[in-house]
Write a protein that holds these residues in place. Sequence first.
Motif, PDB file in Angstrom:
ATOM      1  N   GLU A   1       0.839  -1.191   0.000  1.00 20.74           N
ATOM      2  CA  GLU A   1       0.000   0.000   0.000  1.00 20.74           C
ATOM      3  C   GLU A   1       0.884   1.255   0.000  1.00 20.74           C
ATOM      4  OE1 GLU A   1      -2.299   0.715   3.489  1.00 20.74           O
ATOM      5  OE2 GLU A   1      -0.895  -0.316   4.819  1.00 20.74           O
TER       6      GLU A   1
ATOM      7  N   ARG B   1      -4.531  -0.166   1.960  1.00 16.14           N
ATOM      8  CA  ARG B   1      -5.065  -1.471   2.336  1.00 16.14           C
ATOM      9  C   ARG B   1      -6.244  -1.343   3.282  1.00 16.14           C
ATOM     10  NH1 ARG B   1      -5.661  -5.130   5.994  1.00 16.14           N
ATOM     11  NH2 ARG B   1      -5.097  -3.524   7.511  1.00 16.14           N
ATOM     12  N   GLU B   2      -6.230  -0.316   4.120  1.00 16.26           N
ATOM     13  CA  GLU B   2      -7.328  -0.138   5.057  1.00 16.26           C
ATOM     14  C   GLU B   2      -8.633   0.213   4.351  1.00 16.26           C
ATOM     15  OE1 GLU B   2      -3.797  -0.501   6.963  1.00 16.26           O
ATOM     16  OE2 GLU B   2      -4.210   1.205   5.652  1.00 16.26           O
TER      17      GLU B   2
ATOM     18  N   GLN C   1      -8.508  -3.803   0.037  1.00 17.45           N
ATOM     19  CA  GLN C   1      -7.493  -4.798   0.309  1.00 17.45           C
ATOM     20  C   GLN C   1      -7.132  -5.629  -0.912  1.00 17.45           C
ATOM     21  OE1 GLN C   1      -8.688  -7.244   3.608  1.00 17.45           O
ATOM     22  NE2 GLN C   1      -8.896  -5.517   5.021  1.00 17.45           N
TER      23      GLN C   1
ATOM     24  N   THR D   1      -0.705  -5.288   0.099  1.00 16.13           N
ATOM     25  CA  THR D   1      -0.083  -5.706   1.362  1.00 16.13           C
ATOM     26  C   THR D   1       0.042  -4.514   2.304  1.00 16.13           C
ATOM     27  OG1 THR D   1       2.114  -5.367   0.445  1.00 16.13           O
ATOM     28  CG2 THR D   1       1.159  -7.565   0.241  1.00 16.13           C
ATOM     29  N   ASP D   2       0.106  -4.858   3.579  1.00 18.98           N
ATOM     30  CA  ASP D   2       0.103  -3.833   4.609  1.00 18.98           C
ATOM     31  C   ASP D   2       1.509  -3.320   4.867  1.00 18.98           C
ATOM     32  OD1 ASP D   2      -1.017  -2.227   6.634  1.00 18.98           O
ATOM     33  OD2 ASP D   2      -0.399  -3.674   8.156  1.00 18.98           O
TER      34      ASP D   2
ATOM     35  N   ASN E   1       3.376  -0.382   7.730  1.00 17.24           N
ATOM     36  CA  ASN E   1       3.076   0.267   9.008  1.00 17.24           C
ATOM     37  C   ASN E   1       2.837   1.756   8.781  1.00 17.24           C
ATOM     38  OD1 ASN E   1       2.651   0.640  11.713  1.00 17.24           O
ATOM     39  ND2 ASN E   1       4.808   0.550  12.286  1.00 17.24           N
TER      40      ASN E   1
ATOM     41  N   ASP F   1      -3.765  -1.261  10.969  1.00 13.85           N
ATOM     42  CA  ASP F   1      -2.977  -2.148  10.128  1.00 13.85           C
ATOM     43  C   ASP F   1      -3.483  -3.579  10.251  1.00 13.85           C
ATOM     44  OD1 ASP F   1      -1.251  -0.159   9.110  1.00 13.85           O
ATOM     45  OD2 ASP F   1      -0.108  -0.175  10.972  1.00 13.85           O
ATOM     46  N   GLN F   2      -2.922  -4.443   9.396  1.00 15.20           N
ATOM     47  CA  GLN F   2      -3.390  -5.824   9.361  1.00 15.20           C
ATOM     48  C   GLN F   2      -3.079  -6.523  10.675  1.00 15.20           C
ATOM     49  OE1 GLN F   2      -1.888  -8.049   6.085  1.00 15.20           O
ATOM     50  NE2 GLN F   2      -3.053  -9.891   6.545  1.00 15.20           N
TER      51      GLN F   2
ATOM     52  N   TRP G   1       1.113  -4.313  13.257  1.00 17.70           N
ATOM     53  CA  TRP G   1      -0.072  -4.235  14.132  1.00 17.70           C
ATOM     54  C   TRP G   1       0.281  -4.545  15.586  1.00 17.70           C
ATOM     55  CZ3 TRP G   1      -2.673  -8.172  16.888  1.00 17.70           C
ATOM     56  CH2 TRP G   1      -3.941  -7.834  17.368  1.00 17.70           C
TER      57      TRP G   1
END
Length: 890
Positions: free
Chosen positions: A262, A323-324, A327, A357-358, A360, A393-394, A400
């Motif tokens: 992302e 991503r949030e 996705q 993909t996530d 941070n 986050d994921q 996360w």
Amino acid sequence: TSASDLRILSSVYHTLIPPEGSPASALCRTFREYSGLRINLLKFSNCNGKRKVQYESSEPADFKVDEDGMVYAVRSFPLSSEHAKFLIYAQDKETQEKWQVAVKLSLKPTLTEESVKESPEVEEIVFPRQLGKHSGHLQRQKRDWVIPPINLPENSRGPFPQELVRIRSDRDKNLSLRYSVTGPGADQPPTGIFIINPISGQLSVTKPLDREQIARFHLRAHAVDINGNQVENPIDIVINVIDMNDNRPEFLHQVWNGTVPEGSKPGTYVMTVTAIDADDPNALNGMLRYRILSQAPSTPSPNMFTINNETGDIITVAAGLDREKVQQYTLIIQATDMEGNPTYGLSNTATAIITVTDVNDNPPEFTAMTFYGEVPENRVDVIVANLTVTDKDQPHTPAWNAVYRISGGDPTGRFAIQTDPNSNDGLVTVVKPIDFETNRMFVLTVAAENQVPLAKGIQHPPQSTATVSVTVIDVNENPYFAPNPKIIRQEEGLHAGTMLTTFTAQDPDRYMQQNIRYTKLSDPANWLKIDPVNGQITTIAILDRESPNVKNNIYNATFLASDNGIPPMSGTGTLQIYLLDINDNAPQVLPQEAETCETPDPNSINITALDYDIDPNAGPFAFDLPLSPVNIKRNWTITRLNGDFAQLNLKIKFLEAGIYEVPIIITDSGNPPKSNISILRVKVCQCDSNGDCTDVDRIVGAGLGTGAIIAILLCIIILLILVLMFVVWMKRRDKERQAKQLLIDPEDDVRDNILKYDEEGGGEEDQDYDLSQLQQPDTVEPDAIKPVGIRRMDERPIHAEPQYPVRSAAPHPGDIGDFINEGLKAADNDPTAPPYDSLLVFDYEGSGSTAGSLSSLNSSSSGGEQDYDYLNDWGPRFKKLADMYGGGDD
């Protein structure tokens, strides 16, 4: 009409050979037929493939020639019904040689696979002339035939066989020839695709061709006479299968999966999709182009990705991947041949799934600014508060997972924060005991951040902070003695009732009004007592340093202090009394037994003293013999060796062997000194020359101690008890065996003579009889001479009874039947015979016996004439029988 309707109908296959002296290379002109195409009308190539040739068209507005010699139409234009013609020029870039060729075009209404049915004028392939001889040397003709490849489109629909070319030899005018072809497709697998007329030399194809299976056939043509003699050298015929666009592109995977982080910038590579086409990859039929048909979802932009139309690489073209928010993206990818021509190209689609993909890009955030908790004092490993955070986050990734730390408010390190791996919460835990009387509340400052740092360019702070307020709860704590243990020094021998010390405990609960009471917990010698209120310790017995409960002069006693809190708590304290020695123990001789010879020489007895006191109340010791009895000093003498040892010797020349008790006075060095008369048992024995006793057995027997005698007596008593128990057990077992032999309770046995027999034989099947007793009954032992102790219980009891006639003894019959009849008559006439017709109990012997019931045996007389009144004299057990037989008419 358009260029797609153009087709070369007439082909001339030949080679332009320059005159002698010109370069050996030539320009080979190969015509290639295409159906339904706009381009690739024909192609020119250099024969040796080494020269660099430049091509030009006389009509560049309509036709062009590529550097590789490919001629194609550049536009759609009308074509008249008359033949059209244009020129192609070729020039060698190095030698500047030039060539030209004329291209004629004819009009055909339509051009499809179905329309390729008319065959052009069949070309003739003439065998080249043989090299002749001139003046003994080989000479070559100025002109010879070079057979160009034959091009056939695949998937032709016929009609078949379809004529391709005619092979002819110029000797067929003088000879009768036969033609044949060999090679794969003719006489080799796959056979039968190409055939030749042996007379006319007409070469034909028999079925449609498939370029994807075989793209080229290489045949050899032969010409022989009727005798089979070769008249021409074989010539090679190459047949190229022209590709048709009959295969769609096929993706290697129907679903493609890719990932992209992302926040990626435009131009970031995502993935590559690949499709293949079975058609010729060097032709337009196999040249693929890719494009994206759709994207789902279409946020934040409907064109977030693009694809390289030639390589299939997918890249990002727009920013905003989050991503949030989204996705996953789903793309529909299309691959089209004919270089992506939507009109003539064939297409196929596949799905590309791109997962975002996530990274941070979101720090953890506390759900509250202040958290509250409480903990009882002196407790550890207790969760005080539960800190909750949110992170977009994921879950369960380093971006996360939260890491907590205490940044302030805990200088002594009494708290720690652990992360719950499932909920990501922070668990505030007590790791060191907390005293309520010291700290009633803690205010902690905590911070939370991720396991990995935030991605670059994120505007959020990397961590979040909050406050944790922890309240300490006061609980009832254990009283404690101080000091613990408490040591005091006292002389032994203190009398009961002496106050030693005060041993009190303190209550740490300063904010609770509580009372403490004391009790004794451990006092091995039971010497002490403690006041339950004030903790004063007093003796209740004399303190003795030499007691076995005293170790290293120290006596330990434990006391318990209990408060009246809720719940009540208690604590223990140890009082150690160091006992000072006094001279309260007299010394004793050691050893207490010794042996010596009957004569003074060569033996002497070395002795010492044992005193339980310690210095200065022990040695040095003084040894002496008492004045009485007088024979002690007459027979013995004692000599002091040093402060602890002395030597006892015989004073007379001979003393008879035996055991003598010698009293010895021993005095210690205490103040005041303490003395004691101690007995030394001396065994006097006969000795050999070496001073060893020779009558040891006698001395030992005489000296058998009291303990040994008691041990021997105990062993004898135990043995007697065991024998007595064994006898009692045997008697009880015999009684149990006798009780088990009775079948019927004596109260129910009217005759008191019924026995239970465990085995009665096998019925009629048991034929092992001793018939001698039946044949000679007079040999049976009479009842009168049988001992009373072995009489059977079912026999008539022997006691005083009225005299009745005795049945006569049977003679000596030889027949068993007569013997039985005689016995039956005697039984009928004998009033003393027992009632054998009464109820008896027998074991079950099975069914099927051939014998009748015993009840069927009737007496010869009814018995009604007999008098049974005498049964009344036999007691109450026979009263019922007397009533039945002697009851008169009733």
